[in-house]
Design a protein around this motif. Structure first.
Motif, PDB file in Angstrom:
ATOM      1  N   UNK A 123      21.017 -16.634  53.807  1.00 46.05           N
ATOM      2  CA  UNK A 123      21.535 -15.342  54.276  1.00 46.05           C
ATOM      3  C   UNK A 123      22.316 -14.657  53.164  1.00 46.05           C
ATOM      4  N   UNK A 124      23.130 -15.427  52.451  1.00 42.63           N
ATOM      5  CA  UNK A 124      23.932 -14.821  51.396  1.00 42.63           C
ATOM      6  C   UNK A 124      23.069 -14.345  50.235  1.00 42.63           C
ATOM      7  N   UNK A 125      21.966 -15.012  49.946  1.00 43.77           N
ATOM      8  CA  UNK A 125      21.034 -14.523  48.928  1.00 43.77           C
ATOM      9  C   UNK A 125      20.502 -13.154  49.343  1.00 43.77           C
ATOM     10  N   UNK A 126      20.158 -13.015  50.618  1.00 37.08           N
ATOM     11  CA  UNK A 126      19.692 -11.733  51.128  1.00 37.08           C
ATOM     12  C   UNK A 126      20.770 -10.672  51.098  1.00 37.08           C
ATOM     13  N   UNK A 127      22.009 -11.070  51.329  1.00 38.77           N
ATOM     14  CA  UNK A 127      23.129 -10.130  51.295  1.00 38.77           C
ATOM     15  C   UNK A 127      23.219  -9.475  49.922  1.00 38.77           C
ATOM     16  N   UNK A 128      22.984 -10.253  48.863  1.00 39.30           N
ATOM     17  CA  UNK A 128      23.032  -9.685  47.516  1.00 39.30           C
ATOM     18  C   UNK A 128      21.942  -8.638  47.311  1.00 39.30           C
ATOM     19  N   UNK A 129      20.804  -8.816  47.950  1.00 39.38           N
ATOM     20  CA  UNK A 129      19.755  -7.791  47.901  1.00 39.38           C
ATOM     21  C   UNK A 129      20.216  -6.560  48.660  1.00 39.38           C
ATOM     22  N   UNK A 130      20.752  -6.761  49.854  1.00 41.35           N
ATOM     23  CA  UNK A 130      21.138  -5.650  50.721  1.00 41.35           C
ATOM     24  C   UNK A 130      22.313  -4.834  50.225  1.00 41.35           C
ATOM     25  N   UNK A 131      23.117  -5.386  49.345  1.00 49.53           N
ATOM     26  CA  UNK A 131      24.274  -4.637  48.868  1.00 49.53           C
ATOM     27  C   UNK A 131      23.959  -3.783  47.643  1.00 49.53           C
ATOM     28  N   UNK A 132      22.691  -3.712  47.262  1.00 48.72           N
ATOM     29  CA  UNK A 132      22.283  -2.867  46.143  1.00 48.72           C
ATOM     30  C   UNK A 132      22.497  -1.394  46.487  1.00 48.72           C
ATOM     31  N   UNK A 133      22.644  -0.611  45.470  1.00 47.38           N
ATOM     32  CA  UNK A 133      22.884   0.824  45.629  1.00 47.38           C
ATOM     33  C   UNK A 133      21.703   1.517  46.309  1.00 47.38           C
ATOM     34  N   UNK A 162      20.818 -26.455  39.118  1.00 46.39           N
ATOM     35  CA  UNK A 162      21.780 -27.205  39.916  1.00 46.39           C
ATOM     36  C   UNK A 162      23.154 -27.127  39.255  1.00 46.39           C
ATOM     37  N   UNK A 163      24.138 -26.719  40.012  1.00 47.69           N
ATOM     38  CA  UNK A 163      25.508 -26.652  39.506  1.00 47.69           C
ATOM     39  C   UNK A 163      25.822 -25.418  38.693  1.00 47.69           C
ATOM     40  N   UNK A 164      24.900 -24.487  38.603  1.00 49.36           N
ATOM     41  CA  UNK A 164      25.122 -23.261  37.838  1.00 49.36           C
ATOM     42  C   UNK A 164      25.457 -22.147  38.816  1.00 49.36           C
ATOM     43  N   UNK A 165      26.571 -21.475  38.586  1.00 47.55           N
ATOM     44  CA  UNK A 165      26.969 -20.370  39.453  1.00 47.55           C
ATOM     45  C   UNK A 165      26.077 -19.161  39.246  1.00 47.55           C
ATOM     46  N   UNK A 166      25.924 -18.365  40.277  1.00 42.18           N
ATOM     47  CA  UNK A 166      25.151 -17.138  40.190  1.00 42.18           C
ATOM     48  C   UNK A 166      23.687 -17.279  40.547  1.00 42.18           C
ATOM     49  N   UNK A 167      23.292 -18.421  41.056  1.00 44.89           N
ATOM     50  CA  UNK A 167      21.887 -18.645  41.386  1.00 44.89           C
ATOM     51  C   UNK A 167      21.411 -17.679  42.470  1.00 44.89           C
ATOM     52  N   UNK A 168      22.188 -17.514  43.533  1.00 42.97           N
ATOM     53  CA  UNK A 168      21.765 -16.632  44.628  1.00 42.97           C
ATOM     54  C   UNK A 168      21.692 -15.183  44.170  1.00 42.97           C
ATOM     55  N   UNK A 169      22.653 -14.766  43.387  1.00 36.35           N
ATOM     56  CA  UNK A 169      22.639 -13.401  42.845  1.00 36.35           C
ATOM     57  C   UNK A 169      21.468 -13.178  41.909  1.00 36.35           C
ATOM     58  N   UNK A 170      21.127 -14.203  41.130  1.00 38.44           N
ATOM     59  CA  UNK A 170      19.982 -14.092  40.227  1.00 38.44           C
ATOM     60  C   UNK A 170      18.691 -13.958  41.018  1.00 38.44           C
ATOM     61  N   UNK A 171      18.538 -14.735  42.081  1.00 37.63           N
ATOM     62  CA  UNK A 171      17.341 -14.638  42.915  1.00 37.63           C
ATOM     63  C   UNK A 171      17.242 -13.236  43.541  1.00 37.63           C
ATOM     64  N   UNK A 172      18.373 -12.724  44.013  1.00 39.11           N
ATOM     65  CA  UNK A 172      18.393 -11.383  44.599  1.00 39.11           C
ATOM     66  C   UNK A 172      18.057 -10.329  43.539  1.00 39.11           C
ATOM     67  N   UNK A 173      18.638 -10.480  42.354  1.00 40.51           N
ATOM     68  CA  UNK A 173      18.347  -9.549  41.261  1.00 40.51           C
ATOM     69  C   UNK A 173      16.862  -9.538  40.939  1.00 40.51           C
ATOM     70  N   UNK A 174      16.252 -10.722  40.872  1.00 42.32           N
ATOM     71  CA  UNK A 174      14.823 -10.793  40.571  1.00 42.32           C
ATOM     72  C   UNK A 174      14.005 -10.053  41.619  1.00 42.32           C
ATOM     73  N   UNK A 175      14.351 -10.232  42.891  1.00 34.10           N
ATOM     74  CA  UNK A 175      13.625  -9.533  43.951  1.00 34.10           C
ATOM     75  C   UNK A 175      13.735  -8.025  43.835  1.00 34.10           C
ATOM     76  N   UNK A 176      14.955  -7.531  43.639  1.00 32.95           N
ATOM     77  CA  UNK A 176      15.168  -6.081  43.535  1.00 32.95           C
ATOM     78  C   UNK A 176      14.511  -5.544  42.274  1.00 32.95           C
ATOM     79  N   UNK A 177      14.653  -6.234  41.166  1.00 37.83           N
ATOM     80  CA  UNK A 177      14.112  -5.759  39.892  1.00 37.83           C
ATOM     81  C   UNK A 177      12.593  -5.700  39.921  1.00 37.83           C
ATOM     82  N   UNK A 178      11.955  -6.715  40.471  1.00 41.26           N
ATOM     83  CA  UNK A 178      10.485  -6.725  40.520  1.00 41.26           C
ATOM     84  C   UNK A 178       9.963  -5.599  41.415  1.00 41.26           C
ATOM     85  N   UNK A 179      10.562  -5.415  42.580  1.00 44.19           N
ATOM     86  CA  UNK A 179      10.108  -4.330  43.467  1.00 44.19           C
ATOM     87  C   UNK A 179      10.395  -2.969  42.822  1.00 44.19           C
ATOM     88  N   UNK A 180      11.519  -2.838  42.145  1.00 42.75           N
ATOM     89  CA  UNK A 180      11.845  -1.585  41.448  1.00 42.75           C
ATOM     90  C   UNK A 180      10.801  -1.295  40.370  1.00 42.75           C
TER      91      UNK A 180
END
Length: 186
Positions: A123-133, A162-180
């Motif tokens: 859900x939080x990975x999706x939240x990062x997508x949804x909070x885009x401008x 594993x153990x790296x911060x920002x994974x969910x935001x990176x996944x969300x960024x990839x989704x938004x960037x590819x569709x853009x």
């Protein structure tokens, strides 16, 4: 085994390539192309990411993917956050906080459920997508598409970074960037 290794390599290569492309787009739009310091900095960051992947133990040795029943919550989180952000004009941070908090409370309904314990991350990975401008994600269809692609990366990256911060935001960024990029080319 070979198929899993190919999928892992494809996922890692996609993340690296998109990050490099994004850095070069930033360079192109904000800096004079003869600014060698910026070019060297971007090459240094790219090399650091590449060598970090090679030398650090960022991945499990076994191949495992997230279940589809968990991944479907990525676009749900994206749409919910987008609706609060755009339709109810709560702003991206407050919308993300509300949906993220509600998502983190889901496991309380059944504390023994291993399925419900996996939902907050999706859900939080999706939240990062949804909070885009709104200028980047103008329609609910765009958000849904970006959420689905982010969900695909979420599915493939269960044992990566594993153990790296920002994974969910990176996944969300990839989704938004590819569709853009797809919309930009269409």
């Amino acid at each position: 085994m070979k198929k899993n290794k190919a999928i892992r390599t494809f996922t890692l290569a996609t993340v690296l390539i998109i990050q490099i492309v994004f850095l070069f787009l930033i360079l192109k739009s904000n800096y004079d192309t003869s600014n060698y310091f910026a070019i060297i900095t971007i090459l240094f960051i790219s090399a650091t990411v590449l060598f970090g992947h090679s030398y650090l133990d960022l991945h499990h040795s076994k191949y495992d993917y997230e279940k589809l029943s968990v991944v479907i919550w990525v676009p749900v989180g994206a749409i919910a956050c987008h609706l609060l952000n755009v339709n109810y004009e709560l702003g991206s941070v407050l919308s993300a906080g509300i949906i993220g908090t509600l998502g983190s409370l889901v496991p309380i309904f059944n504390k023994q459920s291993s399925y419900l314990k996996k939902l907050p991350g999706a859900i939080y990975c999706g939240v990062f997508v949804g909070m885009s401008s709104n200028t980047i994600t103008p329609t609910i269809g765009f958000v849904l598409s970006a959420g689905i692609i982010a969900g695909l990366f979420f599915l493939l990256s269960k044992n990566l970074f594993i153990g790296i911060g920002g994974k969910l935001g990176t996944m969300a960024f990839l989704g938004v960037f590819i569709v853009y990029l797809i919309n930009l080319m269409a």
